[in-house]
Design a protein around this motif. Structure first.
Motif, PDB file in Angstrom:
ATOM      1  N   UNK A   1       0.839  -1.202   0.000  1.00 43.23           N
ATOM      2  CA  UNK A   1       0.000   0.000   0.000  1.00 43.23           C
ATOM      3  C   UNK A   1       0.872   1.248   0.000  1.00 43.23           C
ATOM      4  N   UNK A   2       0.430   2.243  -0.756  1.00 44.11           N
ATOM      5  CA  UNK A   2       1.134   3.515  -0.811  1.00 44.11           C
ATOM      6  C   UNK A   2       0.445   4.529   0.099  1.00 44.11           C
ATOM      7  N   UNK A   3       1.173   5.556   0.564  1.00 42.64           N
ATOM      8  CA  UNK A   3       0.519   6.606   1.349  1.00 42.64           C
ATOM      9  C   UNK A   3      -0.684   7.167   0.580  1.00 42.64           C
TER      10      UNK A   3
ATOM     11  N   UNK B   1     -14.516  12.450  -5.806  1.00 45.24           N
ATOM     12  CA  UNK B   1     -14.843  13.354  -4.699  1.00 45.24           C
ATOM     13  C   UNK B   1     -13.772  13.288  -3.616  1.00 45.24           C
ATOM     14  N   UNK B   2     -13.337  12.078  -3.277  1.00 43.31           N
ATOM     15  CA  UNK B   2     -12.425  11.891  -2.148  1.00 43.31           C
ATOM     16  C   UNK B   2     -10.954  12.092  -2.508  1.00 43.31           C
ATOM     17  N   UNK B   3     -10.583  11.793  -3.744  1.00 40.60           N
ATOM     18  CA  UNK B   3      -9.165  11.814  -4.117  1.00 40.60           C
ATOM     19  C   UNK B   3      -8.378  10.658  -3.563  1.00 40.60           C
ATOM     20  N   UNK B   4      -9.070   9.618  -3.093  1.00 37.04           N
ATOM     21  CA  UNK B   4      -8.414   8.468  -2.457  1.00 37.04           C
ATOM     22  C   UNK B   4      -8.378   7.287  -3.424  1.00 37.04           C
ATOM     23  N   UNK B   5      -7.201   6.663  -3.546  1.00 42.87           N
ATOM     24  CA  UNK B   5      -7.110   5.441  -4.332  1.00 42.87           C
ATOM     25  C   UNK B   5      -7.553   4.260  -3.472  1.00 42.87           C
ATOM     26  N   UNK B   6      -8.596   3.573  -3.937  1.00 44.42           N
ATOM     27  CA  UNK B   6      -9.110   2.394  -3.235  1.00 44.42           C
ATOM     28  C   UNK B   6      -8.651   1.158  -3.994  1.00 44.42           C
ATOM     29  N   UNK B   7      -8.003   0.246  -3.290  1.00 43.96           N
ATOM     30  CA  UNK B   7      -7.528  -0.995  -3.880  1.00 43.96           C
ATOM     31  C   UNK B   7      -8.111  -2.167  -3.107  1.00 43.96           C
ATOM     32  N   UNK B   8      -8.157  -3.318  -3.768  1.00 44.98           N
ATOM     33  CA  UNK B   8      -8.790  -4.509  -3.199  1.00 44.98           C
ATOM     34  C   UNK B   8      -7.747  -5.600  -3.028  1.00 44.98           C
ATOM     35  N   UNK B   9      -7.697  -6.191  -1.838  1.00 45.38           N
ATOM     36  CA  UNK B   9      -6.765  -7.275  -1.540  1.00 45.38           C
ATOM     37  C   UNK B   9      -7.415  -8.617  -1.863  1.00 45.38           C
ATOM     38  N   UNK B  10      -6.683  -9.449  -2.613  1.00 45.85           N
ATOM     39  CA  UNK B  10      -7.156 -10.780  -2.967  1.00 45.85           C
ATOM     40  C   UNK B  10      -6.061 -11.815  -2.738  1.00 45.85           C
ATOM     41  N   UNK B  11      -6.380 -12.941  -2.081  1.00 51.76           N
ATOM     42  CA  UNK B  11      -7.627 -13.174  -1.346  1.00 51.76           C
ATOM     43  C   UNK B  11      -7.649 -12.351  -0.067  1.00 51.76           C
TER      44      UNK B  11
ATOM     45  N   UNK C   1      -6.595  -2.674  -8.375  1.00 53.06           N
ATOM     46  CA  UNK C   1      -7.253  -1.368  -8.442  1.00 53.06           C
ATOM     47  C   UNK C   1      -8.488  -1.504  -9.329  1.00 53.06           C
ATOM     48  N   UNK C   2      -9.685  -1.507  -8.763  1.00 53.56           N
ATOM     49  CA  UNK C   2     -10.900  -1.765  -9.543  1.00 53.56           C
ATOM     50  C   UNK C   2     -11.348  -0.546 -10.332  1.00 53.56           C
TER      51      UNK C   2
ATOM     52  N   UNK D   1      -5.013   8.838   3.519  1.00 53.00           N
ATOM     53  CA  UNK D   1      -6.381   8.555   3.082  1.00 53.00           C
ATOM     54  C   UNK D   1      -7.387   9.073   4.104  1.00 53.00           C
ATOM     55  N   UNK D   2      -7.100   8.871   5.391  1.00 53.92           N
ATOM     56  CA  UNK D   2      -7.996   9.351   6.442  1.00 53.92           C
ATOM     57  C   UNK D   2      -8.141  10.871   6.382  1.00 53.92           C
ATOM     58  N   UNK D   3      -7.033  11.571   6.141  1.00 52.00           N
ATOM     59  CA  UNK D   3      -7.079  13.028   6.027  1.00 52.00           C
ATOM     60  C   UNK D   3      -7.978  13.464   4.874  1.00 52.00           C
ATOM     61  N   UNK D   4      -7.817  12.816   3.724  1.00 48.84           N
ATOM     62  CA  UNK D   4      -8.607  13.172   2.550  1.00 48.84           C
ATOM     63  C   UNK D   4     -10.088  12.860   2.755  1.00 48.84           C
ATOM     64  N   UNK D   5     -10.372  11.723   3.375  1.00 48.35           N
ATOM     65  CA  UNK D   5     -11.761  11.337   3.608  1.00 48.35           C
ATOM     66  C   UNK D   5     -12.447  12.298   4.577  1.00 48.35           C
ATOM     67  N   UNK D   6     -11.718  12.739   5.585  1.00 51.92           N
ATOM     68  CA  UNK D   6     -12.270  13.726   6.511  1.00 51.92           C
ATOM     69  C   UNK D   6     -12.585  15.027   5.789  1.00 51.92           C
ATOM     70  N   UNK D   7     -11.650  15.493   4.984  1.00 48.17           N
ATOM     71  CA  UNK D   7     -11.837  16.763   4.279  1.00 48.17           C
ATOM     72  C   UNK D   7     -13.048  16.714   3.339  1.00 48.17           C
TER      73      UNK D   7
END
Length: 245
Positions: free
Chosen positions: A115-117, A186-196, A145-146, A162-168
């Motif tokens: 994971x990246x900052x 809207x958030x500017x956050x990269x959401x990635x999915x861990x598999x499995x 990355x979906x 990510x927490x900072x961006x989500x709060x803002x």
């Protein structure tokens, strides 16, 4: 592994879930403690009005939020604020109706190492096979990355940025927290999915969801939702794919 802390989100009144909470605390591979959820049923009307602003973002969310959904969103906001205040670089956040399977420690470690900052890593409880890009892969582990971010906040690794961006981006809200997380434009956050993910849901064994409004909806309302839900999901998918291109 760089995970600073783990938090289990649970309502104090959800006493039937306490054995599962204790199980999560005992099986979690990193230091873990309880985070008291905001009980939407206890929110005053002026508090609800302070937070909720319908049709705030595009695509518009077509349904009014119930008090449980507001409480759930504010619970996650409280966690994001705690992450920022404590300076935790990576925090595992899990809900009280999940089970950590064998292999979760390895799954979490892979997610943490890659994971990246600014990333928000989902550990989904449902099979994931949607279009995506592979961000990291080794043996059976993958970080994806979906194009369209899946719903649900059952388990996730949240970085401090990510927490900072989500709060803002959530000083007011217009939809459930998982639907908000979908909107990277809207958030500017990269959401990635861990598999499995090595996580599954046990809500059915614990009495079902604690977020629902508690009343059966009228037939007309149920029909309206059946019509509007696929339209909204199509709008989100279209906007998501355009943003991912």
């Amino acid at each position: 592994m760089n995970v600073s802390q783990a938090l289990v989100v649970t309502l104090r009144r959800a006493t039937a879930r306490q054995p599962q909470v204790q199980r999560i605390l005992q099986t979690c591979p990193v230091p873990c403690e309880i985070h008291d959820a905001v009980d939407g049923k206890l929110l005053a009307d002026d508090e609800l009005q302070r937070w909720v602003e319908p049709r705030l973002h595009s695509p518009s969310y077509p349904f009014p939020l119930n008090v449980g959904e507001v409480g759930c969103f504010l619970s996650h906001r409280g966690i994001w604020q705690r992450i920022v205040d404590e300076g935790w670089e990576q925090t595992l956040v899990v809900e009280d109706d999940i089970e950590l399977e064998p292999g979760f420690e390895e799954s979490l470690a892979f997610a943490s190492d890659h994971a990246k900052p600014g990333d928000y890593v989902q550990f989904q409880v449902r099979p994931f096979s949607s279009p995506h890009r592979v961000m990291a892969q080794q043996s059976k582990w993958s970080l994806l990355c979906p194009d369209v971010i899946p719903l649900r906040t059952s388990a996730q690794l949240v970085t401090r940025l990510a927490a900072e961006k989500l709060l803002d981006a959530s000083e007011q809200i217009d939809r459930p927290v998982d639907a908000f997380i979908q909107m990277r434009w809207v958030t500017g956050v990269r959401v990635v999915v861990m598999q499995p993910s090595c996580v599954h849901e046990v809500s059915a064994n614990l009495g079902g969801s604690t977020i629902g409004g508690g009343k059966k909806r009228p037939v007309a309302d149920r029909v309206k939702r059946e019509v509007l839900r696929p339209i909204y999901r199509f709008q989100i998918a279209t906007r998501s794919r355009r943003d991912a291109a």
